[in-house]
Design a protein around this motif. Structure first.
Motif, PDB file in Angstrom:
ATOM      1  N   SER A  43       6.029   6.679  31.110  1.00  0.00           N
ATOM      2  CA  SER A  43       5.195   7.424  30.553  1.00  0.00           C
ATOM      3  C   SER A  43       5.784   8.926  30.500  1.00  0.00           C
ATOM      4  O   SER A  43       6.241   9.341  31.305  1.00  0.00           O
ATOM      5  CB  SER A  43       3.824   7.464  31.368  1.00  0.00           C
ATOM      6  OG  SER A  43       4.040   8.000  32.619  1.00  0.00           O
ATOM      7  N   VAL A  44       5.243   9.738  29.350  1.00  0.00           N
ATOM      8  CA  VAL A  44       5.522  10.684  29.331  1.00  0.00           C
ATOM      9  C   VAL A  44       4.787  11.678  28.255  1.00  0.00           C
ATOM     10  O   VAL A  44       3.928  11.144  27.487  1.00  0.00           O
ATOM     11  CB  VAL A  44       7.149  11.083  28.408  1.00  0.00           C
ATOM     12  CG1 VAL A  44       7.054  10.273  27.026  1.00  0.00           C
ATOM     13  CG2 VAL A  44       7.648  12.450  28.378  1.00  0.00           C
ATOM     14  N   ASP A  45       4.509  13.049  28.654  1.00  0.00           N
ATOM     15  CA  ASP A  45       3.787  13.898  27.915  1.00  0.00           C
ATOM     16  C   ASP A  45       4.483  14.548  26.799  1.00  0.00           C
ATOM     17  O   ASP A  45       5.246  15.379  27.020  1.00  0.00           O
ATOM     18  CB  ASP A  45       2.786  14.868  28.564  1.00  0.00           C
ATOM     19  CG  ASP A  45       1.856  14.125  29.539  1.00  0.00           C
ATOM     20  OD1 ASP A  45       1.055  13.383  29.052  1.00  0.00           O
ATOM     21  OD2 ASP A  45       1.798  14.518  30.504  1.00  0.00           O
ATOM     22  N   CYS A  46       4.424  14.183  25.544  1.00  0.00           N
ATOM     23  CA  CYS A  46       5.365  14.817  24.587  1.00  0.00           C
ATOM     24  C   CYS A  46       4.851  16.210  24.207  1.00  0.00           C
ATOM     25  O   CYS A  46       3.849  16.577  24.017  1.00  0.00           O
ATOM     26  CB  CYS A  46       5.196  13.790  23.261  1.00  0.00           C
ATOM     27  SG  CYS A  46       5.830  12.125  23.405  1.00  0.00           S
ATOM     28  N   GLN A  47       5.958  16.955  23.859  1.00  0.00           N
ATOM     29  CA  GLN A  47       5.859  18.532  23.776  1.00  0.00           C
ATOM     30  C   GLN A  47       6.116  18.603  22.222  1.00  0.00           C
ATOM     31  O   GLN A  47       6.869  17.731  21.722  1.00  0.00           O
ATOM     32  CB  GLN A  47       6.866  19.419  24.410  1.00  0.00           C
ATOM     33  CG  GLN A  47       6.588  19.061  26.006  1.00  0.00           C
ATOM     34  CD  GLN A  47       5.396  19.394  26.519  1.00  0.00           C
ATOM     35  OE1 GLN A  47       4.909  20.481  26.199  1.00  0.00           O
ATOM     36  NE2 GLN A  47       4.835  18.603  27.245  1.00  0.00           N
ATOM     37  N   PHE A  77       1.516  10.964  10.245  1.00  0.00           N
ATOM     38  CA  PHE A  77       0.552  10.548  11.357  1.00  0.00           C
ATOM     39  C   PHE A  77       0.761  11.856  12.482  1.00  0.00           C
ATOM     40  O   PHE A  77       1.559  12.493  12.424  1.00  0.00           O
ATOM     41  CB  PHE A  77       1.220   9.316  12.061  1.00  0.00           C
ATOM     42  CG  PHE A  77       1.352   8.042  11.189  1.00  0.00           C
ATOM     43  CD1 PHE A  77       0.145   7.126  11.297  1.00  0.00           C
ATOM     44  CD2 PHE A  77       2.746   7.748  10.659  1.00  0.00           C
ATOM     45  CE1 PHE A  77       0.510   5.955  10.247  1.00  0.00           C
ATOM     46  CE2 PHE A  77       2.595   6.744   9.993  1.00  0.00           C
ATOM     47  CZ  PHE A  77       1.347   5.789   9.612  1.00  0.00           C
ATOM     48  N   ALA A  78      -0.542  11.660  13.150  1.00  0.00           N
ATOM     49  CA  ALA A  78      -0.611  12.814  14.149  1.00  0.00           C
ATOM     50  C   ALA A  78       0.627  12.683  15.282  1.00  0.00           C
ATOM     51  O   ALA A  78       1.172  11.720  15.494  1.00  0.00           O
ATOM     52  CB  ALA A  78      -1.809  12.496  14.924  1.00  0.00           C
ATOM     53  N   GLU A  79       1.296  13.831  15.776  1.00  0.00           N
ATOM     54  CA  GLU A  79       2.154  13.818  16.581  1.00  0.00           C
ATOM     55  C   GLU A  79       1.778  13.016  17.924  1.00  0.00           C
ATOM     56  O   GLU A  79       0.750  13.053  18.250  1.00  0.00           O
ATOM     57  CB  GLU A  79       2.593  15.391  16.865  1.00  0.00           C
ATOM     58  CG  GLU A  79       3.077  15.818  15.759  1.00  0.00           C
ATOM     59  CD  GLU A  79       3.776  17.439  16.190  1.00  0.00           C
ATOM     60  OE1 GLU A  79       3.630  17.415  17.386  1.00  0.00           O
ATOM     61  OE2 GLU A  79       4.278  18.065  15.330  1.00  0.00           O
ATOM     62  N   PRO A  80       2.815  12.460  18.400  1.00  0.00           N
ATOM     63  CA  PRO A  80       2.444  11.819  19.534  1.00  0.00           C
ATOM     64  C   PRO A  80       1.980  12.478  20.734  1.00  0.00           C
ATOM     65  O   PRO A  80       2.603  13.837  21.113  1.00  0.00           O
ATOM     66  CB  PRO A  80       3.670  10.962  20.149  1.00  0.00           C
ATOM     67  CG  PRO A  80       4.774  11.750  19.291  1.00  0.00           C
ATOM     68  CD  PRO A  80       4.091  12.353  18.126  1.00  0.00           C
ATOM     69  N   GLU A 117      -0.579   4.994  23.512  1.00  0.00           N
ATOM     70  CA  GLU A 117      -0.659   6.289  23.256  1.00  0.00           C
ATOM     71  C   GLU A 117      -2.041   6.936  23.312  1.00  0.00           C
ATOM     72  O   GLU A 117      -3.122   6.227  23.201  1.00  0.00           O
ATOM     73  CB  GLU A 117      -0.023   6.688  21.927  1.00  0.00           C
ATOM     74  CG  GLU A 117       1.354   6.310  21.418  1.00  0.00           C
ATOM     75  CD  GLU A 117       1.701   6.983  20.043  1.00  0.00           C
ATOM     76  OE1 GLU A 117       1.325   8.275  19.981  1.00  0.00           O
ATOM     77  OE2 GLU A 117       2.301   6.118  19.527  1.00  0.00           O
ATOM     78  N   THR A 118      -2.052   8.298  23.971  1.00  0.00           N
ATOM     79  CA  THR A 118      -3.140   8.821  24.176  1.00  0.00           C
ATOM     80  C   THR A 118      -3.031  10.348  23.727  1.00  0.00           C
ATOM     81  O   THR A 118      -2.413  11.061  24.147  1.00  0.00           O
ATOM     82  CB  THR A 118      -3.557   8.991  25.703  1.00  0.00           C
ATOM     83  OG1 THR A 118      -3.620   7.836  26.495  1.00  0.00           O
ATOM     84  CG2 THR A 118      -5.021   9.594  25.794  1.00  0.00           C
ATOM     85  N   PRO A 119      -3.768  10.505  22.525  1.00  0.00           N
ATOM     86  CA  PRO A 119      -4.922   9.606  21.736  1.00  0.00           C
ATOM     87  C   PRO A 119      -4.075   8.727  20.897  1.00  0.00           C
ATOM     88  O   PRO A 119      -2.807   8.873  20.359  1.00  0.00           O
ATOM     89  CB  PRO A 119      -5.700  10.660  20.852  1.00  0.00           C
ATOM     90  CG  PRO A 119      -4.560  11.780  20.593  1.00  0.00           C
ATOM     91  CD  PRO A 119      -3.837  11.921  21.996  1.00  0.00           C
ATOM     92  N   ALA A 120      -4.788   7.452  20.345  1.00  0.00           N
ATOM     93  CA  ALA A 120      -3.824   6.467  19.861  1.00  0.00           C
ATOM     94  C   ALA A 120      -3.849   6.871  18.361  1.00  0.00           C
ATOM     95  O   ALA A 120      -5.081   7.551  17.808  1.00  0.00           O
ATOM     96  CB  ALA A 120      -4.969   5.265  19.861  1.00  0.00           C
ATOM     97  N   PRO A 121      -3.015   6.810  17.746  1.00  0.00           N
ATOM     98  CA  PRO A 121      -2.863   7.156  16.304  1.00  0.00           C
ATOM     99  C   PRO A 121      -3.333   5.993  15.366  1.00  0.00           C
ATOM    100  O   PRO A 121      -3.454   4.926  15.673  1.00  0.00           O
ATOM    101  CB  PRO A 121      -1.388   7.311  16.195  1.00  0.00           C
ATOM    102  CG  PRO A 121      -0.816   6.344  17.078  1.00  0.00           C
ATOM    103  CD  PRO A 121      -1.682   6.309  18.305  1.00  0.00           C
ATOM    104  N   ASP A 122      -4.126   6.566  14.635  1.00  0.00           N
ATOM    105  CA  ASP A 122      -4.882   5.852  13.325  1.00  0.00           C
ATOM    106  C   ASP A 122      -3.839   5.012  12.470  1.00  0.00           C
ATOM    107  O   ASP A 122      -2.818   5.769  12.053  1.00  0.00           O
ATOM    108  CB  ASP A 122      -5.830   6.551  12.509  1.00  0.00           C
ATOM    109  CG  ASP A 122      -6.925   6.847  13.424  1.00  0.00           C
ATOM    110  OD1 ASP A 122      -7.234   6.330  14.600  1.00  0.00           O
ATOM    111  OD2 ASP A 122      -7.743   8.129  12.960  1.00  0.00           O
ATOM    112  N   GLY A 123      -3.888   3.799  12.404  1.00  0.00           N
ATOM    113  CA  GLY A 123      -2.822   3.103  11.149  1.00  0.00           C
ATOM    114  C   GLY A 123      -1.752   2.619  11.937  1.00  0.00           C
ATOM    115  O   GLY A 123      -0.905   2.229  11.045  1.00  0.00           O
TER     116      GLY A 123
END
Length: 229
Positions: free
Chosen positions: A78-82, A139-142, A181-187
């Motif tokens: 797991s990783v928190d993306c910057q 899409f929103a960034e991870p 993913e948190t938050p989960a991307p739509d689509g």
């Protein structure tokens, strides 16, 4: 009456023997290669099986300066993306369960470790399944990503070169196949691994070795007919 001269005895077929020896060696090498692939595939399937119960660990604890691609691959992390401040990546064409799919991918900035970014395969875009062509999607960034590491080259040369060619960046030689993913991307529907990974290397090895043995029998039968009194 003149006597009928006896037929000349055929000589030893040196050229054919050399050709058979070369073909036999090639078939044995191919069989041996499949045996090595069998051992590799069995190890791979065993490691994938452990993923079903293995808890995720921080990416920085797995992808270190001393870690090899082989030792880090097939680990759940797991990783928190910057934020990376780079243009978004385009959708990647793929095949899954016999259908054409388009996979969403993104660059994940890393704060710790020897690399400063990693490619994240976020999964498939369901409403594009079966379409041969598509347009760009945003899409929103991870954010926080949990998934499985695989060698980057396994995604294909084009995707690996696109990441490796980013100027001024040090991308990891691995890709993170997102499970959640948190938050989960739509689509996007996560699709980290194929539903079933085939393992037919034993069958292939037996085929090559069987062809090698068959070649020897054919050669021996031909030689016996040629040289018998």
């Amino acid at each position: 009456m003149s006597e009928i001269a006896p037929a000349r005895k055929a000589g030893f077929p040196f050229g054919l023997t050399i050709a058979v020896a070369i073909a036999f060696a090639i078939l044995c090498v191919l069989g041996g290669w499949q045996v090595k692939r069998l051992a590799w595939k069995q190890d791979l399937l065993a490691r994938i099986e452990t993923l079903k119960t293995a808890p995720p660990v921080p990416l920085a604890a797995v992808v270190t300066a001393s870690a090899t691609v082989e030792s880090a691959a097939w680990r759940r992390v797991s990783v928190d993306c910057q934020p990376v401040g780079l243009p978004p990546l385009s959708l990647a064409y793929g095949i899954r369960d016999g259908d054409v799919v388009w996979r969403a991918q993104a660059l994940c900035g890393l704060k710790d470790g020897p690399y400063n970014l990693i490619l994240v395969d976020r999964g498939v875009v369901p409403d594009l399944t079966g379409k041969v062509e598509t347009t760009a999607r945003a899409f929103a960034e991870p954010g926080r990503v949990t998934g499985v590491l695989i060698p980057l080259k396994q995604l294909g040369g084009d995707r690996a070169r696109a990441v490796a060619g980013i100027a001024g960046r040090s991308p990891a030689p691995l890709a993170l196949m997102a499970e959640s993913e948190t938050p989960a991307p739509d689509g996007i529907t996560p699709a980290p691994l194929p539903a079933e990974i085939s393992n037919r290397h034993l069958e292939y090895a037996l085929t090559w070795f069987g062809l090698a043995v068959t070649l020897l029998f054919i050669y021996a039968a031909m030689l016996w007919r040629r040289l018998r009194p």
